[in-house]
Write a protein that holds these residues in place. Structure first.
Motif, PDB file in Angstrom:
ATOM      1  N   THR A 135     -12.250   5.130  -0.310  1.00 47.34           N
ATOM      2  CA  THR A 135     -11.592   3.767   0.225  1.00 47.34           C
ATOM      3  C   THR A 135     -11.701   3.686   1.830  1.00 47.34           C
ATOM      4  O   THR A 135     -11.549   2.917   2.590  1.00 47.34           O
ATOM      5  CB  THR A 135     -10.288   3.551  -0.372  1.00 47.34           C
ATOM      6  OG1 THR A 135     -10.764   3.534  -1.913  1.00 47.34           O
ATOM      7  CG2 THR A 135      -9.667   2.048   0.025  1.00 47.34           C
ATOM      8  N   TYR A 136     -10.975   5.077   2.324  1.00 47.10           N
ATOM      9  CA  TYR A 136     -11.174   5.069   3.961  1.00 47.10           C
ATOM     10  C   TYR A 136     -11.850   6.401   4.291  1.00 47.10           C
ATOM     11  O   TYR A 136     -12.017   7.208   3.187  1.00 47.10           O
ATOM     12  CB  TYR A 136      -9.665   5.386   4.384  1.00 47.10           C
ATOM     13  CG  TYR A 136      -8.879   6.444   3.845  1.00 47.10           C
ATOM     14  CD1 TYR A 136      -8.671   7.501   4.172  1.00 47.10           C
ATOM     15  CD2 TYR A 136      -7.698   6.011   2.816  1.00 47.10           C
ATOM     16  CE1 TYR A 136      -7.776   8.534   3.914  1.00 47.10           C
ATOM     17  CE2 TYR A 136      -6.854   6.865   2.557  1.00 47.10           C
ATOM     18  CZ  TYR A 136      -6.919   8.357   2.984  1.00 47.10           C
ATOM     19  OH  TYR A 136      -6.031   9.101   2.451  1.00 47.10           O
ATOM     20  N   ILE A 176      -8.981  -6.412   1.947  1.00 48.48           N
ATOM     21  CA  ILE A 176     -10.039  -5.386   1.873  1.00 48.48           C
ATOM     22  C   ILE A 176     -10.998  -6.321   1.048  1.00 48.48           C
ATOM     23  O   ILE A 176     -10.653  -7.070   0.203  1.00 48.48           O
ATOM     24  CB  ILE A 176      -9.405  -4.183   1.252  1.00 48.48           C
ATOM     25  CG1 ILE A 176     -10.768  -3.159   1.132  1.00 48.48           C
ATOM     26  CG2 ILE A 176      -9.232  -4.339  -0.402  1.00 48.48           C
ATOM     27  CD1 ILE A 176     -10.220  -1.788   0.813  1.00 48.48           C
ATOM     28  N   VAL A 230      -6.741  -1.412  -5.838  1.00 53.53           N
ATOM     29  CA  VAL A 230      -7.814  -0.397  -5.374  1.00 53.53           C
ATOM     30  C   VAL A 230      -7.310   0.868  -5.183  1.00 53.53           C
ATOM     31  O   VAL A 230      -6.316   0.832  -4.466  1.00 53.53           O
ATOM     32  CB  VAL A 230      -8.550  -1.180  -3.919  1.00 53.53           C
ATOM     33  CG1 VAL A 230      -9.581  -0.326  -3.622  1.00 53.53           C
ATOM     34  CG2 VAL A 230      -8.944  -2.599  -4.249  1.00 53.53           C
ATOM     35  N   THR A 234     -15.510   3.554   6.466  1.00 52.21           N
ATOM     36  CA  THR A 234     -14.573   2.300   5.693  1.00 52.21           C
ATOM     37  C   THR A 234     -13.257   2.827   6.145  1.00 52.21           C
ATOM     38  O   THR A 234     -12.841   3.670   6.449  1.00 52.21           O
ATOM     39  CB  THR A 234     -14.564   3.119   4.144  1.00 52.21           C
ATOM     40  OG1 THR A 234     -14.573   4.591   4.080  1.00 52.21           O
ATOM     41  CG2 THR A 234     -16.110   2.873   3.763  1.00 52.21           C
ATOM     42  N   CYS A 257       0.968  -1.231  -0.035  1.00 55.16           N
ATOM     43  CA  CYS A 257       0.058   0.067   0.137  1.00 55.16           C
ATOM     44  C   CYS A 257       0.764   1.305  -0.101  1.00 55.16           C
ATOM     45  O   CYS A 257       1.776   1.542   0.873  1.00 55.16           O
ATOM     46  CB  CYS A 257      -1.027  -0.114   1.150  1.00 55.16           C
ATOM     47  SG  CYS A 257      -1.901   1.354   1.077  1.00 55.16           S
ATOM     48  N   VAL A 298     -13.958  -5.424  -1.756  1.00 56.81           N
ATOM     49  CA  VAL A 298     -14.529  -4.518  -2.749  1.00 56.81           C
ATOM     50  C   VAL A 298     -15.314  -4.690  -3.851  1.00 56.81           C
ATOM     51  O   VAL A 298     -15.239  -6.002  -4.275  1.00 56.81           O
ATOM     52  CB  VAL A 298     -13.151  -3.397  -3.146  1.00 56.81           C
ATOM     53  CG1 VAL A 298     -13.536  -2.303  -4.282  1.00 56.81           C
ATOM     54  CG2 VAL A 298     -12.467  -2.968  -2.072  1.00 56.81           C
ATOM     55  N   CYS A 326      -8.916   5.066  -4.716  1.00 55.93           N
ATOM     56  CA  CYS A 326      -9.298   6.247  -3.670  1.00 55.93           C
ATOM     57  C   CYS A 326     -10.748   5.897  -3.505  1.00 55.93           C
ATOM     58  O   CYS A 326     -11.563   6.384  -2.620  1.00 55.93           O
ATOM     59  CB  CYS A 326      -9.253   7.524  -4.051  1.00 55.93           C
ATOM     60  SG  CYS A 326      -7.317   8.053  -4.495  1.00 55.93           S
ATOM     61  N   HIS A 370      -4.943   4.404   0.058  1.00 55.73           N
ATOM     62  CA  HIS A 370      -6.013   4.000  -1.039  1.00 55.73           C
ATOM     63  C   HIS A 370      -4.924   3.933  -2.521  1.00 55.73           C
ATOM     64  O   HIS A 370      -5.333   4.469  -3.249  1.00 55.73           O
ATOM     65  CB  HIS A 370      -6.903   5.168  -1.169  1.00 55.73           C
ATOM     66  CG  HIS A 370      -6.223   6.837  -1.351  1.00 55.73           C
ATOM     67  ND1 HIS A 370      -7.029   7.811  -0.746  1.00 55.73           N
ATOM     68  CD2 HIS A 370      -5.151   7.142  -1.792  1.00 55.73           C
ATOM     69  CE1 HIS A 370      -6.302   8.836  -0.889  1.00 55.73           C
ATOM     70  NE2 HIS A 370      -5.106   8.434  -1.565  1.00 55.73           N
ATOM     71  N   GLY A 398      -9.240   1.715   5.048  1.00 58.50           N
ATOM     72  CA  GLY A 398      -8.213   1.664   3.881  1.00 58.50           C
ATOM     73  C   GLY A 398      -7.159   0.730   3.833  1.00 58.50           C
ATOM     74  O   GLY A 398      -7.585  -0.484   4.535  1.00 58.50           O
ATOM     75  N   GLY A 399      -6.093   0.876   3.166  1.00 57.78           N
ATOM     76  CA  GLY A 399      -5.355  -0.120   2.998  1.00 57.78           C
ATOM     77  C   GLY A 399      -4.238  -0.406   3.740  1.00 57.78           C
ATOM     78  O   GLY A 399      -3.247  -1.373   3.476  1.00 57.78           O
ATOM     79  N   VAL A 406     -14.502   3.227  -3.565  1.00 57.42           N
ATOM     80  CA  VAL A 406     -14.921   1.904  -3.530  1.00 57.42           C
ATOM     81  C   VAL A 406     -16.313   1.699  -3.774  1.00 57.42           C
ATOM     82  O   VAL A 406     -16.855   0.598  -3.964  1.00 57.42           O
ATOM     83  CB  VAL A 406     -14.671   1.032  -1.960  1.00 57.42           C
ATOM     84  CG1 VAL A 406     -13.275   0.785  -1.894  1.00 57.42           C
ATOM     85  CG2 VAL A 406     -15.410   1.968  -0.978  1.00 57.42           C
TER      86      VAL A 406
END
Ligand code: NAP
Ligand code: ZN
Length: 348
Positions: A114-115, A133, A86, A125, A37, A135, A88, A62, A127-128, A90
């Motif tokens: 994504t977050y 994850i 993935v 949400t 990430c 999606v 930014c 993200h 994130g990475g 989702v």
């Protein structure tokens, strides 16, 4: 399913180990084990609530690449074992005119980040900066680069698309003089992509130490943006400027470098507002000041394919997960060439 993660719990606390819940994949979902990430400056803005909208605990990240470990019954384009990315977003509403145009980032009803992403209420949400994850397939990207380059591909999912999209939209290409302001994560991708599109590229940096790198990355010229004499030499020369600077600064210094009808697009999103630009710099040459947000899913795939074809990846420094707080401090000092990427196998 539980997943280990790193989270910020308050604007001032360091990121620390935490555990999150990932939903079981529904019919349209893909589960991805995260391998790498990237660390975007937006992660730092969010972890520290600099945009005043953070929901805590916050798990940033993200720029996600990984391997598919499970797919829902109606998933068509991914199978277990595939590499996947993935960025930014989702989710988005799916029915407004922007979603119809695959410009989901401009969704009239707000896209789901994504977050820090809930737009219709519901859970936050994450994130990475985590092991896995889940999606919706329509927000998952195909990776066509060689697997050995995977860590360096991660930053394309945000830094790559955020620079590719405005460069494409404003027609960077042969015969166009393009300026890139700021040589960080976004800026270095901007230099590489604008060069690959065939534009004549001038890099504007505050960092003397980055001049040689700028040329290596594809800039035809490098200008120290704090040197008034060097800046004056570029007055009225540029068709387009992509401004990636992550701090408030004097926009006039750049606007006066644009030709008649030239455009400067802001993608940098500092916590504090820029001083308002002087109107004469805009009026006298019909110059335009614009903004741009990441890019849509279709264009993100186009960017990944363009970068695979042109053998473009990010210049990275791979870090273990527990280095993230030090990485943030170094990013603030522009002390990274040019993107930190977390090796998620170090998250135990
Ligand atoms: P980064 O890696 O930290 O790079 C930012 C660069 O800005 C630095 O390398 C530095 O370049 C320059 N800079 C920083 N502080 C400065 C200052 N005080 N004065 C002048 N220049 C300064 O950050 P990034 O990840 O590329 O992100 C850049 C910005 O874009 C952030 O605000 C981020 O949130 C935003 N962003 C926006 C979008 C979008 O969709 N619009 C997407 C992603 C990120 P030099 O050393 O070369 O001067
Ligand atoms: Zn980002």
């Amino acid at each position: 399913m539980k997943a280990k993660a790193y989270a910020a719990h308050t604007p001032k606390s360091a990121l620390a180990p935490w555990e999150i819940h990932r939903r079981d994949p529904g019919a349209e979902d893909v589960r991805i084990d995260i391998l790498y990430c990237g660390v975007c400056h937006s992660d730092l803005h969010t972890a520290r609530n600099e945009w005043k909208n953070t929901i805590y605990p916050s798990v940033p990240g993200h720029e996600i690449v990984g391997r598919v470990t499970q797919v829902g019954s109606s998933v068509k384009n991914f199978k277990v074992g595939d590499l996947a990315g993935v960025g930014c977003m989702v989710d988005s509403c799916g029915h407004c005119h922007s979603c119809h145009d695959s410009e989901e980032q401009y969704c009239d009803n707000g896209f789901t980040g994504t977050y820090n992403g809930p737009v219709y209420g519901g859970e936050n949400t994450y994130g990475g900066y985590s092991q896995s994850i889940v999606v919706k397939e329509s927000f998952v990207l195909k990776i066509k680069h060689e697997e050995k380059d995977l860590a360096s591909v991660a930053p394309l999912l945000c830094a790559g698309i955020t620079t590719y999209s405005p460069l494409r939209y404003w027609g960077a290409g042969p015969g166009k003089k393009v300026g890139i302001a700021g040589l960080g994560g976004l800026g270095h991708m901007g230099v590489k992509i604008a060069h690959a599109m065939g534009a004549h590229v001038t890099l504007f940096t505050t960092s003397l130490a980055k001049v040689e790198d700028g040329k290596r990355l594809g800039a035809d010229n490098v200008c120290i943006s704090t040197d008034k004499r060097q800046m004056a030499a570029h007055a009225n020369q540029l068709d387009f400027i992509l401004n990636t600077v992550a701090a408030a600064h004097n926009l006039d210094a750049y606007l006066q470098l644009l030709k008649r009808d030239g455009t400067m697009v802001l993608v940098g999103a500092p916590a504090e507002p820029h001083p308002s630009p002087g109107v004469f710099n805009l009026i006298l040459k019909r110059r335009q000041l614009a903004g741009s947000l990441i890019g849509g899913i279709r264009e993100t795939q186009e960017m990944l394919d363009f970068c695979a074809q042109h053998k473009i990846v990010s210049d990275i420094e791979i870090i273990p997960m527990d280095y993230i707080n030090t990485a943030y401090e170094r990013m603030l000092k522009s002390d990274v060439k040019y993107r930190f990427v977390i090796d998620m196998s170090t998250l135990h």
